[in-house]
Scaffold this active site. Structure first.
Site, PDB file in Angstrom:
ATOM      1  N   ASP A  65       0.851  -1.189   0.000  1.00 53.44           N
ATOM      2  CA  ASP A  65       0.000   0.000   0.000  1.00 53.44           C
ATOM      3  C   ASP A  65       0.889   1.243   0.000  1.00 53.44           C
ATOM      4  O   ASP A  65       2.106   1.142   0.186  1.00 53.44           O
ATOM      5  CB  ASP A  65      -0.999  -0.005   1.162  1.00 53.44           C
ATOM      6  CG  ASP A  65      -0.374   0.116   2.539  1.00 53.44           C
ATOM      7  OD1 ASP A  65       0.826  -0.203   2.679  1.00 53.44           O
ATOM      8  OD2 ASP A  65      -1.079   0.508   3.484  1.00 53.44           O
ATOM      9  N   TYR A  67       2.925   4.806   0.738  1.00 55.02           N
ATOM     10  CA  TYR A  67       3.578   5.409   1.908  1.00 55.02           C
ATOM     11  C   TYR A  67       2.556   6.271   2.633  1.00 55.02           C
ATOM     12  O   TYR A  67       1.715   6.921   2.015  1.00 55.02           O
ATOM     13  CB  TYR A  67       4.760   6.278   1.472  1.00 55.02           C
ATOM     14  CG  TYR A  67       5.896   5.502   0.843  1.00 55.02           C
ATOM     15  CD1 TYR A  67       6.621   4.562   1.574  1.00 55.02           C
ATOM     16  CD2 TYR A  67       6.260   5.719  -0.485  1.00 55.02           C
ATOM     17  CE1 TYR A  67       7.680   3.861   1.008  1.00 55.02           C
ATOM     18  CE2 TYR A  67       7.316   5.020  -1.064  1.00 55.02           C
ATOM     19  CZ  TYR A  67       8.017   4.088  -0.315  1.00 55.02           C
ATOM     20  OH  TYR A  67       9.062   3.398  -0.883  1.00 55.02           O
ATOM     21  N   PHE A  78       6.524   1.876  -4.164  1.00 57.72           N
ATOM     22  CA  PHE A  78       7.921   2.077  -3.765  1.00 57.72           C
ATOM     23  C   PHE A  78       8.466   3.463  -4.112  1.00 57.72           C
ATOM     24  O   PHE A  78       9.584   3.809  -3.748  1.00 57.72           O
ATOM     25  CB  PHE A  78       8.853   1.007  -4.365  1.00 57.72           C
ATOM     26  CG  PHE A  78       8.626  -0.367  -3.829  1.00 57.72           C
ATOM     27  CD1 PHE A  78       9.013  -0.705  -2.538  1.00 57.72           C
ATOM     28  CD2 PHE A  78       8.000  -1.340  -4.602  1.00 57.72           C
ATOM     29  CE1 PHE A  78       8.796  -1.981  -2.031  1.00 57.72           C
ATOM     30  CE2 PHE A  78       7.775  -2.624  -4.111  1.00 57.72           C
ATOM     31  CZ  PHE A  78       8.179  -2.940  -2.823  1.00 57.72           C
ATOM     32  N   HIS A 188      11.387  -9.380   0.572  1.00 60.74           N
ATOM     33  CA  HIS A 188      11.046  -7.960   0.460  1.00 60.74           C
ATOM     34  C   HIS A 188      12.306  -7.114   0.676  1.00 60.74           C
ATOM     35  O   HIS A 188      13.184  -7.494   1.452  1.00 60.74           O
ATOM     36  CB  HIS A 188       9.991  -7.612   1.518  1.00 60.74           C
ATOM     37  CG  HIS A 188       9.316  -6.310   1.276  1.00 60.74           C
ATOM     38  ND1 HIS A 188       9.834  -5.108   1.709  1.00 60.74           N
ATOM     39  CD2 HIS A 188       8.163  -6.007   0.621  1.00 60.74           C
ATOM     40  CE1 HIS A 188       9.018  -4.133   1.350  1.00 60.74           C
ATOM     41  NE2 HIS A 188       7.994  -4.647   0.686  1.00 60.74           N
TER      42      HIS A 188
END
Length: 225
Positions: A65, A67, A78, A188
């Site tokens: 989701d 920031y 990202f 991740h």
């Protein structure tokens, strides 16, 4: 909320956006933005689609989701706005990128719009979030919509590269047709995962480009930031 979606995507997703859940979703998002501070700005919610058309998509990166800090989210997973400090996960992405491609220059901007413009769909599973509350819109039905997007890409295109980073993205990509597309998975890029040896050395960027070139497609200039 008015749907600000690239016309090509709107056509591709006609059946999806006409379903009852989708109009309910937009209403819920509207209420959230009226009652709370939410990100990204409303006009950037569909930026991933508006900056990377369906026909132009070559690579898909799936995030969780947006920031949740002020001024950070710009609708691309990202990615942060110009002038915003590069978040830890993105810094690790850059470290792997530089190592993989043998560059001596570390990118200084966290804005990934140049990737999107080259055909990288930077798709968050959930497209909105409340300020300072990660995963706060998880209960909205964004997941249904983004699952449908991934299914559409898998079914109707060939030779895509899906970059699935972390368990969440792995689950999100379970239905991708791996006979038609290249699916690259690893941990991740967040510091916790990366420091456990699950991120660095994945060479996803060079592998993606080699695959695209093998299909006669122009590789992504990952360092053009």
């Amino acid at each position: 909320m008015q749907l600000q979606l690239n016309p090509e995507w709107q056509s591709i997703l006609t059946n999806e956006i006409q379903k009852p859940y989708f109009s309910e979703l937009l209403e819920m998002v509207d209420l959230e933005y009226q009652n709370y501070t939410c990100y990204p700005p409303k006009d950037l919610i569909f930026s991933a689609f508006n900056q990377c058309s369906f026909s132009n998509t070559k690579v898909v990166i799936i995030g969780q989701d947006p920031y949740h800090g002020k001024g950070e989210a710009n609708g691309l997973c990202f990615s942060v706005n110009d002038g915003v400090k590069i978040p830890p996960s993105l810094r690790n992405i850059y470290r792997e990128l530089v190592d993989d491609l043998g560059s001596i220059f570390m990118p200084t901007s966290g804005n990934l719009a140049s990737w999107a413009n080259q055909g990288v769909l930077l798709l968050n599973a959930t497209l909105t979030v409340r300020e300072d509350l990660p995963n706060s819109h998880k209960q909205l039905k964004w997941n249904v919509f983004t699952d449908a997007v991934i299914q559409k890409l898998s079914d109707e295109k060939e030779g895509l590269v899906f970059l699935l980073w972390g368990n969440f993205a792995h689950q999100k990509g379970l239905k991708i047709n791996r006979d038609k597309h290249l699916v690259l998975e690893c941990g991740h890029p967040s510091p916790m995962s990366a420091n456990q040896g699950k991120w660095f050395g994945n060479k996803h960027f060079s592998t993606a480009n080699s695959y695209l070139e093998s299909k006669g497609l122009k590789p992504i200039n990952w360092l053009n930031l």
